[in-house]
Design an enzyme around this catalytic site. Structure first.
Site, short mmCIF file in Angstrom:
data_model
loop_
_atom_site.label_atom_id
_atom_site.label_comp_id
_atom_site.label_asym_id
_atom_site.label_seq_id
_atom_site.Cartn_x
_atom_site.Cartn_y
_atom_site.Cartn_z
N SER A 66 0.82 -1.21 0.00
CA SER A 66 0.00 0.00 0.00
C SER A 66 0.86 1.27 0.00
O SER A 66 1.82 1.40 0.77
CB SER A 66 -0.92 0.02 1.21
OG SER A 66 -1.67 1.23 1.24
N SER A 100 -0.79 4.14 0.48
CA SER A 100 -1.61 5.10 1.23
C SER A 100 -0.81 5.82 2.32
O SER A 100 -0.96 7.04 2.49
CB SER A 100 -2.82 4.40 1.84
OG SER A 100 -3.75 4.04 0.84
N THR A 112 -8.71 -1.76 2.69
CA THR A 112 -8.44 -2.32 1.38
C THR A 112 -8.78 -3.82 1.42
O THR A 112 -9.35 -4.30 2.40
CB THR A 112 -6.99 -2.04 0.94
OG1 THR A 112 -6.81 -2.46 -0.40
CG2 THR A 112 -5.97 -2.70 1.85
N LYS A 147 -13.49 -4.45 2.65
CA LYS A 147 -14.41 -3.36 2.33
C LYS A 147 -15.88 -3.72 2.56
O LYS A 147 -16.67 -2.86 2.97
CB LYS A 147 -14.20 -2.90 0.88
CG LYS A 147 -12.84 -2.26 0.65
CD LYS A 147 -12.71 -1.76 -0.77
CE LYS A 147 -11.33 -1.16 -1.01
NZ LYS A 147 -11.21 -0.57 -2.36
N ASN A 178 -14.66 1.97 2.27
CA ASN A 178 -13.20 1.99 2.21
C ASN A 178 -12.61 3.09 3.10
O ASN A 178 -11.40 3.26 3.15
CB ASN A 178 -12.70 2.16 0.77
CG ASN A 178 -12.94 3.56 0.23
OD1 ASN A 178 -14.00 4.15 0.45
ND2 ASN A 178 -11.96 4.11 -0.46
N ASP A 222 -14.37 5.14 -3.26
CA ASP A 222 -13.83 4.42 -4.42
C ASP A 222 -14.50 4.85 -5.72
O ASP A 222 -13.83 5.05 -6.75
CB ASP A 222 -14.00 2.91 -4.25
CG ASP A 222 -12.86 2.28 -3.45
OD1 ASP A 222 -11.78 2.89 -3.37
OD2 ASP A 222 -13.07 1.17 -2.93
N ASP A 247 -23.50 -15.52 -9.79
CA ASP A 247 -24.63 -15.00 -9.02
C ASP A 247 -24.31 -13.66 -8.37
O ASP A 247 -25.19 -12.81 -8.20
CB ASP A 247 -25.03 -16.00 -7.94
CG ASP A 247 -25.76 -17.22 -8.52
OD1 ASP A 247 -26.14 -17.16 -9.71
OD2 ASP A 247 -25.92 -18.22 -7.80
N GLY A 268 -3.66 1.66 -11.11
CA GLY A 268 -4.56 2.25 -10.13
C GLY A 268 -4.03 3.39 -9.29
O GLY A 268 -4.70 3.81 -8.34
#
Length: 311
Positions: free
Chosen positions: A43, A45, A90, A94, A115, A130, A183, A281
Site C-alpha cells: 500500500s 496510502s 483495502t 471493504k 473503504n 472508491d 450469481d 490504479g
C-alpha cells in the site's frame, strides 16, 4: 526518554493494537490514521497521506496494519478505543467492515462496501470514496467521462460494487459485469437495473448485463465495449496472469487496472502491447485518498502534495 518518530513504512498487526499505548508511547507525532488490509505491505496510502499531513502541518502519522479477515472485528473495536481519527480499508475488508462500524453513510450503504472510516467520539462511521475516486481517475487518465463509455467491469467485490454504482449514477452508455461467481455479478446488476431503463445511443446490445467469467463471453463483448476495468486482486503478484487473456485485448480499448504496483501490472503491460491505452490504479488511489482526507479533516486536500509523494 526522548520520543522518536517511527517510520510510516512500519507495518503493525492486531497484537500491536492490543498493546497500542505501550508500543507507541514514545512515538511522536502519534499514529492516528491507518490502512487495514491483507496484504497491505504494497500500500502507498501511508506515503500519500503522510505527505498531506506534513503539508498541512497536522501533528499525526498514518501507518499500515496487516489485519487478516478473522481479525477485522477485534481490530476495529480497538481502533475505536485508541484515539484514532480515521482509517482506510483495502482488500479483503471493504464489505465485511459494514458489520463492525456504528454507522454507514447512505451512499456507502447502497454500494454495500466501505473503504473509509471516520472515528468521532469513539464511534466508527463508514464511507466509500472508491466510486468518485475512480471517476476522477478515468477523467484524468483518458480525458473522457463515464457517461460516454461502455464499460466491462471485472469483479463484483467491494471496489467493483463502488465502481459499478458510480457508472450507474453517471449514466454510462453500457455496463457489463463479470465475476467468477456469476450469481454475485447478477445480484449487482439487478441492484442497479433501475438506472439503465432509458435507451442510449449505442446499438442493440443490452445496456446492463451480467456475464459468466468465460473467455467466449469476454470475446463476444469486446466489440461493444470501450473501457475494461479490473477490480479483482489479480496483478498484485508478479506471477499473476492478466484477468483477461492478452489475445482478447484490442487497440480500440481503454484499460484501467485498479491494482497498482511498481511498474506495470500484467493487464496494463498486455494492453499496451496490444496497442490499447492503459493505466494502473495510482490515480484512483490518489483521488480516493484525497476524498478520504477531506472526510477526516473537513478541509480541502493538498492533492498536489499527495501526487508528488507518488512520483
Amino acid at each position: 526518554m526522548t520520543k522518536k518518530k517511527k517510520r510510516a513504512s512500519e507495518i503493525y498487526a492486531l497484537g500491536d493494537l492490543q498493546r497500542w499505548r505501550e508500543i507507541t508511547r514514545r512515538v511522536e507525532p502519534p499514529i492516528r490514521l491507518g490502512v487495514l488490509g491483507d496484504p497491505v505491505a504494497h500500500s502507498l496510502s501511508p506515503q500519500i497521506q503522510n505527505a498531506a499531513l506534513k503539508h498541512d502541518k497536522i501533528d499525526m502519522q498514518y501507518a499500515a496494519f496487516q489485519i487478516a479477515s478473522p481479525e477485522l472485528g477485534a481490530a476495529l473495536k480497538l481502533i475505536g478505543q485508541h484515539d484514532f481519527v480515521g482509517l482506510n480499508l483495502t482488500v479483503p475488508h471493504k464489505s465485511a467492515a459494514l458489520d463492525h462500524v456504528d454507522d454507514v453513510d447512505l451512499s456507502a450503504r447502497k454500494i454495500g462496501a466501505i473503504n473509509v472510516i471516520a472515528v468521532r467520539d469513539g464511534n466508527l462511521t463508514g464511507f466509500n470514496t472508491d466510486g468518485l475516486g475512480f471517476s476522477r481517475a478515468i477523467r484524468e487518465e483518458f480525458a473522457v467521462d463515464l457517461r460516454d463509455l461502455r464499460v466491462l467491469l471485472l469483479g463484483a467485490g467491494g471496489a467493483g460494487r463502488a465502481i459499478a454504482t458510480q457508472c450507474a449514477l453517471e449514466n454510462c452508455e453500457r455496463l457489463v459485469i463479470a465475476n467468477r461467481t456469476f450469481d454475485k455479478a447478477k445480484d449487482l446488476a439487478d441492484r442497479l437495473s433501475e438506472f439503465f431503463t432509458a435507451p442510449k445511443v449505442f446499438g442493440p446490445a443490452p445496456r446492463l448485463q451480467a456475464i459468466p467469467w468465460e473467455e467466449a463471453g469476454f470475446r463476444y463483448q469486446i466489440a461493444n465495449i470501450d473501457l475494461i476495468v479490473n477490480t479483482t486482486p489479480l496483478g498484485l503478484s508478479r506471477s499473476d496472469a492478466p484477468p483477461l487473456p492478452a489475445r482478447l485485448l484490442a487497440p480500440h480499448l481503454l484499460i484501467y487496472d485498479t491494482v497498482y504496483v511498481r511498474g506495470k501490472t500484467p493487464l496494463v503491460a498486455a494492453a499496451l502491447e496490444a496497442g490499447a491505452r492503459a493505466a494502473g490504479g495510482l490515480s484512483m488511489l490518489l483521488h480516493q485518498g484525497a476524498l478520504s482526507f477531506q472526510i477526516w479533516f473537513e478541509r480541502e486536500t493538498p492533492i498536489e502534495a499527495m501526487r508528488q509523494a507518488l512520483q
